[in-house]
Design an enzyme around this catalytic site. Sequence first.
Site, PDB file in Angstrom:
ATOM      1  N   ASP A 189       4.195  20.683  -7.968  1.00 28.49           N
ATOM      2  CA  ASP A 189       3.834  19.781  -8.909  1.00 28.49           C
ATOM      3  C   ASP A 189       2.519  18.946  -9.013  1.00 28.49           C
ATOM      4  OD1 ASP A 189       4.788  18.260  -7.012  1.00 28.49           O
ATOM      5  OD2 ASP A 189       6.460  17.582  -7.929  1.00 28.49           O
ATOM      6  N   ASP A 232      -1.178  14.339  -4.076  1.00 30.41           N
ATOM      7  CA  ASP A 232      -1.528  13.003  -3.967  1.00 30.41           C
ATOM      8  C   ASP A 232      -2.326  12.581  -2.896  1.00 30.41           C
ATOM      9  OD1 ASP A 232      -1.284  10.071  -4.277  1.00 30.41           O
ATOM     10  OD2 ASP A 232       0.869  10.167  -4.297  1.00 30.41           O
ATOM     11  N   LYS A 266      -3.745  13.742  -8.104  1.00 30.05           N
ATOM     12  CA  LYS A 266      -4.465  12.523  -8.119  1.00 30.05           C
ATOM     13  C   LYS A 266      -5.753  12.312  -6.940  1.00 30.05           C
ATOM     14  CE  LYS A 266       0.107  10.225  -8.786  1.00 30.05           C
ATOM     15  NZ  LYS A 266       1.077   9.482  -7.998  1.00 30.05           N
TER      16      LYS A 266
HETATM   17  P1  IMP Z   1       1.281  13.839  -0.981  1.00 32.80           P
HETATM   18  O1  IMP Z   1       1.942  14.506   0.381  1.00 32.80           O
HETATM   19  O2  IMP Z   1       1.129  12.403  -0.859  1.00 32.80           O
HETATM   20  O3  IMP Z   1       0.081  14.818  -1.596  1.00 32.80           O
HETATM   21  O4  IMP Z   1       2.321  13.982  -2.120  1.00 32.80           O
HETATM   22  C1  IMP Z   1       2.874  14.836  -2.765  1.00 32.80           C
HETATM   23  C2  IMP Z   1       4.309  14.642  -3.262  1.00 32.80           C
HETATM   24  O5  IMP Z   1       4.695  13.560  -3.508  1.00 32.80           O
HETATM   25  C3  IMP Z   1       4.490  15.591  -4.471  1.00 32.80           C
HETATM   26  O6  IMP Z   1       4.643  17.026  -4.233  1.00 32.80           O
HETATM   27  C4  IMP Z   1       5.366  14.824  -5.308  1.00 32.80           C
HETATM   28  O7  IMP Z   1       6.715  15.369  -4.827  1.00 32.80           O
HETATM   29  C5  IMP Z   1       5.391  13.394  -4.621  1.00 32.80           C
HETATM   30  N1  IMP Z   1       4.615  12.690  -5.692  1.00 32.80           N
HETATM   31  C6  IMP Z   1       3.251  12.216  -5.495  1.00 32.80           C
HETATM   32  N2  IMP Z   1       2.832  11.424  -6.656  1.00 32.80           N
HETATM   33  C7  IMP Z   1       3.854  11.458  -7.474  1.00 32.80           C
HETATM   34  C8  IMP Z   1       4.012  11.089  -8.855  1.00 32.80           C
HETATM   35  O8  IMP Z   1       3.282  10.378  -9.331  1.00 32.80           O
HETATM   36  N3  IMP Z   1       5.318  11.425  -9.590  1.00 32.80           N
HETATM   37  C9  IMP Z   1       6.398  11.913  -8.814  1.00 32.80           C
HETATM   38  N4  IMP Z   1       6.242  12.517  -7.603  1.00 32.80           N
HETATM   39  C10 IMP Z   1       4.989  12.394  -6.856  1.00 32.80           C
HETATM   40 MG    MG Z   2       6.423  17.879  -4.547  1.00 30.93          MG
END
Ligand code: IMP
Ligand code: MG
Length: 211
Positions: free
Chosen positions: A138, A141, A169
């Site tokens: 989805d 981040d 992001k």
């Molecule tokens: P990362 O490991 O920090 O890249 O986070 C990724 C995961 O965090 C995504 O697959 C989402 O499940 C969750 N996530 C990060 N930002 C958001 C947001 O703004 N809304 C909802 N879920 C998010």
């Molecule tokens: Mg996710």
Amino acid sequence: MRTWAPAAGAPHGFNHAKRWMIPRFRRTPAAGNLPSVEAVSLKLEEILFTVEEIRRRVEELSDLIRADYEGRDLHVVTVMKGSLFFTADLIRALRRRVTLGCLIASSYRERTVSEGNVELLTQEMGDVKDRHVLVVDDIVDTGYTLEKIREVLLAHEPATLKFAVFLDKVEMREVAFDVDYVGYTIRSKWVVGYGLDCAEQYRELDSIRVI
Ligand code: IMP
Ligand code: MG
């Protein structure tokens, strides 16, 4: 919104006495009065991407992906639960054969300040070895989740491994991670809807909203 309910006396809307007939349905009397799911979430004012913007971008991404994988088998691995909606739309828009597996990723970032701690459940990801694998998520981040997924999948020796995310992001990245197909790049606000949640709420919204 059209809501249908089975006719009285036919629990699943199917008249067993007349199997050859089209199942009988009637309009739920209250259907026209039900508030939309969107209207229930009155606090979520700002729509970031409308249903139409999502649909259009998914079509564009699927055109790119279809061209890139022409003549090759394609195994899609969806990252549950947030990418359920995006994956469902994307693979239908591809209008080609794919196989589908899933991963469940849980991030415990809130408990670890500086380091991503990602747990992956992989038993349903399907056969990856020597396949062309596209991971669909989805949102990216910090990048820890996709980084972990890449590490785990590479150990299974796919022929190729690419990543598609609907939202990126990019300013929030803590580990370098280049995504192959990105729907939209967004600022670092928390977004919900179209499968994305906030504490398991709001996944059902069909637009993407800022909390
Ligand atoms: P990362 O490991 O920090 O890249 O986070 C990724 C995961 O965090 C995504 O697959 C989402 O499940 C969750 N996530 C990060 N930002 C958001 C947001 O703004 N809304 C909802 N879920 C998010
Ligand atoms: Mg996710």
